[in-house]
Design a protein around this motif. Structure first.
Motif, short mmCIF file in Angstrom:
data_model
loop_
_atom_site.label_atom_id
_atom_site.label_comp_id
_atom_site.label_asym_id
_atom_site.label_seq_id
_atom_site.Cartn_x
_atom_site.Cartn_y
_atom_site.Cartn_z
N VAL A 164 0.84 -1.19 0.00
CA VAL A 164 0.00 0.00 0.00
C VAL A 164 0.87 1.25 0.00
O VAL A 164 0.58 2.23 -0.69
CB VAL A 164 -0.97 -0.03 1.20
CG1 VAL A 164 -1.69 1.29 1.33
CG2 VAL A 164 -1.97 -1.15 1.03
N MET A 165 2.00 1.21 0.77
CA MET A 165 2.91 2.36 0.81
C MET A 165 3.54 2.61 -0.57
O MET A 165 3.66 3.75 -1.01
CB MET A 165 4.03 2.11 1.83
CG MET A 165 3.57 2.33 3.26
SD MET A 165 3.13 4.06 3.48
CE MET A 165 1.51 3.95 4.12
N LEU A 166 3.94 1.52 -1.23
CA LEU A 166 4.53 1.67 -2.56
C LEU A 166 3.53 2.27 -3.54
O LEU A 166 3.85 3.16 -4.32
CB LEU A 166 5.04 0.32 -3.07
CG LEU A 166 6.33 -0.20 -2.43
CD1 LEU A 166 6.60 -1.63 -2.85
CD2 LEU A 166 7.50 0.68 -2.81
N ARG A 172 0.46 7.09 -6.59
CA ARG A 172 -0.50 8.16 -6.35
C ARG A 172 0.15 9.51 -6.16
O ARG A 172 -0.30 10.50 -6.73
CB ARG A 172 -1.37 7.82 -5.14
CG ARG A 172 -2.57 7.01 -5.54
CD ARG A 172 -3.51 6.82 -4.40
NE ARG A 172 -4.07 8.07 -3.90
CZ ARG A 172 -4.75 8.15 -2.77
NH1 ARG A 172 -4.93 7.09 -2.04
NH2 ARG A 172 -5.25 9.30 -2.38
N VAL A 173 1.24 9.57 -5.35
CA VAL A 173 1.84 10.87 -5.08
C VAL A 173 2.82 11.26 -6.18
O VAL A 173 2.70 12.30 -6.81
CB VAL A 173 2.51 10.88 -3.70
CG1 VAL A 173 3.20 12.21 -3.46
CG2 VAL A 173 1.48 10.60 -2.61
N ALA A 174 3.80 10.37 -6.43
CA ALA A 174 4.85 10.73 -7.39
C ALA A 174 4.40 10.51 -8.84
O ALA A 174 4.91 11.14 -9.75
CB ALA A 174 6.10 9.91 -7.11
N GLY A 175 3.45 9.61 -9.03
CA GLY A 175 2.98 9.35 -10.39
C GLY A 175 4.03 8.77 -11.31
O GLY A 175 3.98 8.94 -12.53
#
Lengths: 328, 583
Positions: A164-166, A172-175
């Motif tokens: 989930v962290m990956l 999601r954040v870095a795209g």
């Protein structure tokens, strides 16, 4: 050697039949009724009986199990009349959920699970072994401490957390990456790898940490052996001592757990496949469990057992290669 | 329709998601802010179409966490799957209008020229097929093919489908399908364009039953038994290019489908791709972000409760949310055959003690549910449920205590409730609210896969169970008899009537209404009967679930169809700009 192999293979078959029997009995005594589940709501008693008969569930346990086992070796015909289907060797029956052959389902999903398991294995062996060996050779140094603290931390992260962290960080954040979607190796190797990168990492982080700790302690033990001292005293270069004499002997226990781990993962990494949406055997198993699809559950159980038993056998045979003292 | 399938899927998801999501959602307590307002933030898009009129072309993507249960028309009996099947792949004699809101409950001829002509006191129904109807290979669709599929639905090799044909067709008892060369004499096909059904009793609503996929054509030459499920032969606007079960379904245009014969399906996209087995939380996130091809995507499963804050807090995202009623009414069902629930006052005490507002919050709040004040959903009342009991939404514990006193239980009593593991929070809300009146409730949580087996065992089950019912089509006849007719009760494998309600006047009235040939009159009678049953309190209705679906920014023509459980109407959904859909 041949005799030994023959004896072991016979044992493998025995273990698999025993596992099939236990799985079969568990389903038989469980209160759930696959015929009722298939029939759906407001099912009349008469229709339920007809469905049960067509599924072969009205037969006694020994008969059902006998048919199943003979079906694996000789194939069998399922259903009747114009709807009859011949299920060829190795017949594991048809899924209750989607009427597809269990063997075909397994073979269709195997490349996904194998891609996941083998790719992750390469990563965790590289990371884990090198970290373990470096830590062992620099025992009690700052490097050793740092590596081992890192390993403890990584080993304590459950795979569902890392996954989930990956996903959160890299997608999601870095795209940086797309949401994983399985692409067969044959059709596009590059997107096969880029789609599998995150699942590989998620799985490899956990195993690499365990392998680092295992290989460190194994190497420390080996490097303290008298024959290593002898090798050193002979004036062999350090590289030869570590790789040829130390690593080779130190790998025996690693090989054992690697066989088990890889064997288990080939038959599906349930959590990793589910979180990353990979259509492998693990997800097939999970789906079958939640819908009570017994033929599929049985098929996956047998496949997983086969992989583990065969991996064990392969490991035992490899001992002879790794450790010259072992002879069969 | 039973909620078995949707619940087990939801619970299966829940099991992984509790592991997968707890790390990053941070969305707990999401529904609190709406509690006091009482207004429903999701109703903004109810009964309206999102995205305007679509442009023809492009690829529509459906993001799904699951495979279809059955696409074989003889076996397809899950609300959303039925909607998808009959809108995309097969046409039925009659179908629902492609309209948002209550109009979606109205019938329109599909394969047939009209809604059927009844004779012999609604015991004989005749349908004339349109001319020029073709399958995906260009061969004509005949009345015999419709008859053949109805017969297939009786086969024990093809279980799971609707059983209306079995319940109403004359001479259908013991029939086991066409496999042994046996056919039903009660379906006649005098020519290729005429089909006549002989029923064993009058059935004024028969045209509604002919909406079900049982009444879609299947040519005998294409029937492959259970394998037909993996490749149904198309009579609709799309045909299957490939179907990898549990992975992907790709639909392309059926060149032989003629729009001139079809007044329902618009068939805007050139191609439809259903991607299966995705994680539900990832689907929600992708549709909130709506970037790349995700903008041209719609979800299959409903928005997760945990994702609602991400949607409701942003006006532009919220505008893309559909939330049509699923028509499934949830209820606390009481074992009326056992003390103390054999006493009507005790049952009424439960109705009064229940805090429906708390149950709604535990079920995901007002965006995903509406409070229930009657047994049948609002669509069966022509839009809105009546409130005959006038119990406050948070309950009336004082009145409940008084009722218990009258029942001779002034100190309350102890009992237990069975809930599916997905409904644990609901169980706790029920436990707390009944506790206010002195009813001590123990919660028994059962895994979703075993839930219906557990509560279907009438001898060993708990006094209370929490489950619901969804009507198959907009008529009281697919609701009240299934849930409150005592003659349907089975000792084991009981379904529907979980209050074990067995009331002679009620059953007599049900038979009278079923025999009515005027549908309007029958509807009114069902509505009255609803109130009469509710007054006897076999169950306490709590909420009516919605079907929240968040569509991508490039989606047009999307609305939840009220007769397909609130699932998107695939007859009309398409893209604003097909060029953006890629592929």
């Amino acid at each position: 050697m041949i005799l030994y192999l023959g004896r072991r293979l016979l044992g493998v078959v025995g273990v698999l039949i025993a596992i099939a029997a236990v799985t079969f009995t568990i389903f038989y005594v469980l209160p759930s009724d696959p015929a009722a589940a298939a029939c759906g709501k407001s099912c009349s008693a008469e229709r339920l009986e007809a469905i049960r008969a067509h599924m072969g569930l009205d037969q006694p346990l020994w008969r059902q199990f006998g048919d199943f086992v003979t079906g694996i070796f000789t194939g069998r015909t399922m259903g009747s009349g114009p709807y009859a289907l011949h299920c060829g060797f190795p017949c594991l029956g048809y899924s209750y959920e989607n009427s597809q052959g269990v063997w075909d389902l397994l073979m269709d999903r195997l490349p996904v699970s194998a891609s996941l398991a083998l790719g992750a294995a390469v990563i965790w062996l590289l990371l884990g072994l090198s970290a373990g060996v470096v830590a062992a050779l620099r025992k009690d140094s700052l490097t050793d401490r740092a590596l081992m603290i890192g390993a403890v931390a990584a080993a304590s992260l459950p795979v569902y957390f890392t996954s989930v962290m990956l996903i959160y960080g890299l997608i999601r954040v870095a795209g940086l990456l797309p949401y994983p979607q399985y692409v067969p190796l044959g059709s596009d190797p590059l997107s096969w790898a880029s789609n599998l990168l995150l699942p590989w990492l998620a799985l490899a982080i956990l195993y690499a940490a365990m392998y680092a700790r295992q290989s460190r302690s194994s190497m420390i033990e080996t490097m303290a052996e008298p024959y290593i001292r002898t090798a050193r005293a002979k004036g062999l270069p350090r590289r030869t001592v570590v790789v040829k004499h130390g690593l080779r002997a130190g790998m025996t226990p690693i090989l054992t757990i690697f066989g088990m781990d890889l064997g288990g993962l080939l038959a599906g990494a349930v959590i990793t496949e589910s979180i990353f949406g990979l259509p492998g055997i693990g997800r097939l198993f999970y789906g079958a469990l939640s819908t009570g699809d017994q033929p599929v559950i049985l098929g996956v159980t047998l496949l997983a057992a086969t992989f583990i038993v065969v991996a064990n056998l392969a490991v035992d045979l490899l001992y002879a290669v790794v450790d010259p003292r072992v002879r069969y | 329709m039973n909620k078995r399938t949707s619940i087990s899927l939801a619970a299966a998801l829940m099991a992984t998601l509790t592991l997968a999501v707890s790390g990053c959602s941070g969305g707990s307590g999401s529904t609190g802010q709406d509690r006091n307002g009482g207004r429903n933030p999701a109703t903004g898009t109810n009964g309206t179409t999102v995205g305007g009129t679509p442009t023809k072309g492009g690829t529509l993507t459906v993001l799904s966490n699951q495979d279809f249960t059955h696409l074989d028309p003889a076996r397809n009996w899950v609300m959303g799957d039925m909607g998808f099947g009959v809108r995309m792949l097969y046409r039925t004699l009659v179908t629902y209008k492609a309209q948002p809101g209550a109009q979606g409950g109205e019938l329109i001829p599909d394969l047939a020229e009209d809604l059927g002509v009844s004779s012999n006191g609604a015991k004989t129904w005749t349908f004339k097929l349109k001319k020029g109807l073709k399958y995906e290979d260009g061969t004509p669709i005949t009345a015999a093919d419709v008859k053949y599929n109805v017969e297939r639905s009786f086969s024990p090799d093809l279980p799971g489908g609707p059983d209306y044909a079995a319940r109403y067709l004359a001479g259908a008892e013991g029939y086991q399908g066409p496999a042994q060369g046996k056919h039903l004499d009660s379906i006649k096909t005098p020519d290729d364009h005429t089909i006549v059904f002989e029923l064993r009793r009058p059935f004024a609503e028969f045209p509604y039953a002919t909406v079900l996929p049982t009444f879609a054509p299947v040519p005998k030459a294409r029937d492959k038994g259970p394998q037909y499920d993996n490749r149904p032969f198309s009579s609709g606007p799309y045909k299957i290019e490939r179907y990898d079960r549990d992975k992907q379904l790709v639909l392309v245009r059926n060149p032989h489908w003629d729009a001139k014969t079809d007044s329902v399906r618009k068939a805007y996209p050139d191609k439809v791709v259903v991607t299966m087995g995705l994680k539900a939380n990832q689907i929600d996130d992708r549709l909130v972000a709506s970037s790349g091809t995700d903008a041209s995507s719609v979800p299959w499963a409903k928005l997760r409760t945990e994702s609602t804050p991400k949607v409701l807090t942003k006006a532009d995202v919220r505008a893309r949310l559909l939330a049509e009623s699923s028509n499934c009414v949830e209820m606390v069902q009481m074992h009326t055959g056992r003390a103390p629930f054999d006493n009507v006052k005790v049952r009424q005490a439960v109705q009064y003690a229940l805090d429906r507002e708390a149950v709604m919050t535990a079920s995901g709040g007002p965006a995903l549910n509406e409070l229930a004040s009657a047994l049948m959903p609002g669509t069966l009342f022509g839009g809105k449920q009546p409130d005959t009991l006038k119990i406050p939404a948070t309950g009336d514990p004082a009145k409940a205590k008084q009722l218990l006193k009258e029942a001779g239980k002034p100190d309350g009593f102890a009992t237990s409730i069975t809930v599916s593991n997905g409904d644990k929070g609901v169980g706790e809300a029920i436990q707390q609210s009944l506790g206010r009146a002195g009813i001590k409730v123990t919660i028994e949580t059962v895994d979703a896969s075993a839930f219906y087996d557990t509560i279907g065992d009438t001898k060993n089950r708990t006094d209370l169970v929490y489950t619901g019912w969804c009507p198959d089509y907009p008529s009281g006849s697919t609701f009240l008899p299934f849930v409150f007719d005592g003659r349907y009760i089975k000792e084991k494998g009981n379904s529907g009537n979980h209050s074990l309600f067995r009331d002679q006047p009620t059953m007599k009235r049900m038979d009278e209404i079923a025999a009515m040939t005027d549908a309007q009159q029958a509807n009114e009678a069902w509505r009255q009967l609803d109130g009469q049953i509710l007054a006897q309190a076999p169950t306490a209705p709590t909420v009516v679930e919605r079907m929240p679906l968040l569509v991508g920014t490039n989606i047009a023509g999307a609305y939840g169809h009220t007769s397909f459980g609130g699932q998107i109407d695939y007859a009309t959904v398409g893209l604003k700009d097909p060029a953006k859909s890629g592929r």
